[in-house]
Design a protein around this motif. Structure first.
Motif, PDB file in Angstrom:
ATOM      1  N   LEU A 122       0.852  -1.187   0.000  1.00 26.84           N
ATOM      2  CA  LEU A 122       0.000   0.000   0.000  1.00 26.84           C
ATOM      3  C   LEU A 122       0.885   1.233   0.000  1.00 26.84           C
ATOM      4  O   LEU A 122       1.996   1.200   0.521  1.00 26.84           O
ATOM      5  CB  LEU A 122      -0.861   0.026   1.270  1.00 26.84           C
ATOM      6  N   SER A 210     -15.010   6.611   7.261  1.00 30.82           N
ATOM      7  CA  SER A 210     -14.502   7.974   7.381  1.00 30.82           C
ATOM      8  C   SER A 210     -13.030   7.980   6.959  1.00 30.82           C
ATOM      9  O   SER A 210     -12.310   7.014   7.192  1.00 30.82           O
ATOM     10  CB  SER A 210     -14.635   8.463   8.817  1.00 30.82           C
ATOM     11  N   CYS A 211     -12.623   9.091   6.342  1.00 32.62           N
ATOM     12  CA  CYS A 211     -11.284   9.162   5.758  1.00 32.62           C
ATOM     13  C   CYS A 211     -10.189   8.841   6.777  1.00 32.62           C
ATOM     14  O   CYS A 211      -9.202   8.185   6.463  1.00 32.62           O
ATOM     15  CB  CYS A 211     -11.021  10.540   5.180  1.00 32.62           C
ATOM     16  N   HIS A 215      -6.567   7.022   6.499  1.00 31.10           N
ATOM     17  CA  HIS A 215      -5.573   8.082   6.265  1.00 31.10           C
ATOM     18  C   HIS A 215      -5.400   8.812   7.587  1.00 31.10           C
ATOM     19  O   HIS A 215      -6.147   9.724   7.887  1.00 31.10           O
ATOM     20  CB  HIS A 215      -6.049   9.042   5.174  1.00 31.10           C
TER      21      HIS A 215
ATOM     22  N   ARG B  23       3.687  12.996  -5.736  1.00 32.28           N
ATOM     23  CA  ARG B  23       2.828  11.858  -5.573  1.00 32.28           C
ATOM     24  C   ARG B  23       3.626  10.623  -5.188  1.00 32.28           C
ATOM     25  O   ARG B  23       3.316   9.950  -4.224  1.00 32.28           O
ATOM     26  CB  ARG B  23       2.089  11.604  -6.882  1.00 32.28           C
TER      27      ARG B  23
END
Lengths: 216, 205
Positions: A122, A210-211, A215, B23
Motif C-alpha cells: 500500500l 470515514s477518511c 488516512h 505523488r
C-alpha cells in the motif's frame, strides 16, 4: 469583405464539439480502465525473489499454518515476513543441501536478512491493520486469494481504495466464521448474505468509511 | 497574452508537474518502516535490535516458575495459572500451528515434515514422557531439545504453558478408559466407540 469561414464551418464546429466530447469520454474511460488494470495495480504478477519460496509447497503441500511463519498477524498491524531462523527450523535438516536454499543458509551463517521483495504494497499514506481484520472474521484468502496454489506469492486484488471500501460498506458479503479465517480453501456458502448478516451482528462489525480510518 | 498571465500559466504548469512528482514521494515516504531496508545501518535493517541486556520496565523475568518451568532448579509439575476451557482451546490451536507439522495432530511424532525426511519427533505417548513433569515440556519449547529447534521466538510464554496443558490432554486421551468419561455422557461415548470412526478424532478435543 470576403468571408473567412465558409457556411459549412457551422456544422464543423458543432461536429467538433461532439468529437471533442467523445474523445474526452474515451480518454476518461481509458484512464478509468487503465487505472484499475493489472498493468497499474500489478495484480497477479509475481516478483523476483532471492529464494523461490513456494506457499504451494509449504501451505498446500505440507499444510503449515500461516501463523507458523507470519507469527504477528493476529496481534499487530503487520503480518510480518519470517526471520531466517524460522526456515532453518526445518531446513537445517531437510533439503539441507539444496542449492536453491543456499541464500537461506548463507543468511543464517552471517546474520544478514534475506531481502524479500514486497508484493502487497500500500502507499505509505494509507493505514492497514491485520489484527483488526483477522480477529473479526476476515479470512486471509478473502484478500490474498488461494495462496496455497501460488508457487510464488502475488497480489490478488487491486488494493485500491474502492476495493477496501467495497468491503467496509458490505462486510456481510465477505465475513466468515472466526475458526475459518486461516482456512485458505474456505468457500462462501450459497446463503452468504444471510449468514454474513448474522456474523456481522455476532462479531459487532462496524467497519468505518470515514477518511481518517485509513488516512491517519 | 500578458506577461503576468504567462507567468501565472508557467507557474501553474510547474505546480502540476511538481505535484505529479510529489505523488510518488507520498507513496513512498522517507520514514523507516517495519522490516524495511535502510542503508543507514551496517546490517541494512530499518528495525533496530534492543541493545544487549536491555530490559523494558516491568519486564524483568523474575518469576522462575513462569519463565523457566523450574523452581529451585527443579522442573515443576504444575501450571503457573489456572487451566480453563479457554486456555485449553488456545493450547490446541497453538499446538496445531507450531508442533503438529512434526509431532502430528495426536502427538505420535509422525507429522508431515517428519514424513518428508525430518528426524522422527518424540512420541508423546511413551511412558517416559507420560510421566514427565510439566516444566520439562515448557523447557523443550523454550530451549529446544536435540534435533528439535527452540520455539522461543515464535511462541509467547503463556502460550507455551497452554501448549503444555494440551499435550497433557493428548497424553490422557490416548490412554483414556470408558470410566473416565463423565457418567452423564458415557452412553454417547459408547455409541461412538461401537461404530462411527470420527469419535477417535473427537476424543482428542
Amino acid at each position: 469583405m470576403a468571408q473567412i469561414f465558409p457556411k459549412s464551418a457551422n456544422a464543423l464546429a458543432q461536429a467538433s464539439i461532439i468529437v471533442a466530447g467523445a474523445l474526452a469520454a474515451t480518454a476518461g474511460g481509458a484512464l478509468y480502465w487503465l487505472q484499475r488494470s493489472p498493468y497499474v495495480t500489478r495484480q497477479h504478477e509475481t516478483r523476483e525473489q532471492p529464494v523461490p519460496f513456494s506457499h504451494q509447497h509449504h501451505v498446500g503441500g505440507i499444510g503449515v499454518d500461516c501463523r507458523y511463519c507470519h507469527t504477528a498477524v493476529e496481534k499487530s498491524a503487520k503480518a510480518g515476513i519470517p526471520p531466517t531462523k524460522t526456515c532453518m527450523n526445518c531446513h537445517a535438516q531437510i533439503w539441507n543441501d539444496s542449492p536453491t536454499l543456499e541464500p537461506v543458509r548463507q543468511s543464517f551463517r552471517d546474520g544478514k536478512s534475506i531481502a524479500w521483495t514486497k508484493v502487497n504494497d500500500l502507499p505509505d499514506f494509507a493505514y492497514f491493520n491485520h489484527s483488526a481484520h483477522v480477529n473479526k472474521g476476515m479470512g486471509c484468502s478473502t484478500c490474498h486469494g488461494r495462496i496455497d496454489l501460488q508457487p510464488l506469492a502475488w497480489q490478488e486484488h487491486s488494493l485500491q481504495m474502492e476495493w477496501c471500501l467495497e468491503c467496509h460498506r458490505n462486510p456481510e458479503k465477505f465475513v466468515r466464521p472466526q475458526d475459518q479465517v486461516f482456512n485458505v480453501a474456505w468457500q462462501a456458502p450459497a446463503n452468504q448474505i444471510e449468514v454474513g448478516k448474522e456474523l456481522v451482528k455476532k462479531y459487532g462489525l462496524k467497519p468505518r468509511t470515514s477518511c481518517s480510518t485509513c488516512h491517519r | 497574452m500578458s506577461a503576468r498571465r504567462r507567468n501565472l500559466l508557467a507557474g501553474l504548469v510547474a505546480v502540476v508537474a511538481l505535484g505529479a512528482g510529489c505523488r510518488q514521494d507520498m507513496h513512498d515516504q522517507p520514514r523507516l518502516k517495519a522490516q524495511a531496508r535502510s542503508e543507514f545501518w551496517r546490517d541494512d535493517r530499518a528495525g533496530r535490535p534492543l541493545v544487549e541486556g536491555t530490559i523494558p520496565r516491568g519486564h524483568l523475568r523474575e518469576d522462575e516458575f513462569l519463565y523457566t518451568g523450574r523452581q529451585y532448579g527443579q522442573f515443576v509439575n504444575a501450571f503457573p495459572f489456572v487451566i480453563d476451557q479457554k486456555r485449553m482451546e488456545r493450547g490446541r490451536d497453538r499446538y496445531n500451528i507450531y508442533c503438529a507439522p512434526c509431532h502430528g495432530a495426536t502427538g505420535a511424532g509422525n507429522g508431515m515434515v517428519v514424513q518428508r525426511g525430518y528426524r522422527a519427533a518424540g512420541n508423546f505417548h511413551q511412558d517416559r514422557l507420560r510421566n514427565e513433569r510439566l516444566g520439562y515440556f515448557y523447557d523443550v519449547i523454550a530451549n529446544g531439545f536435540g534435533a528439535m529447534p527452540d520455539y522461543a521466538a515464535q511462541i509467547g510464554v503463556e502460550d507455551r504453558w497452554a501448549i503444555v496443558a494440551y499435550i497433557r490432554a493428548l497424553q490422557l486421551s490416548q490412554h483414556a478408559r470408558l470410566e473416565d468419561v463423565p457418567a452423564a455422557r458415557r452412553a454417547e461415548a459408547e455409541k461412538a466407540l461401537s461404530g462411527a470412526a470420527p469419535a477417535a478424532a473427537g476424543a482428542a478435543h
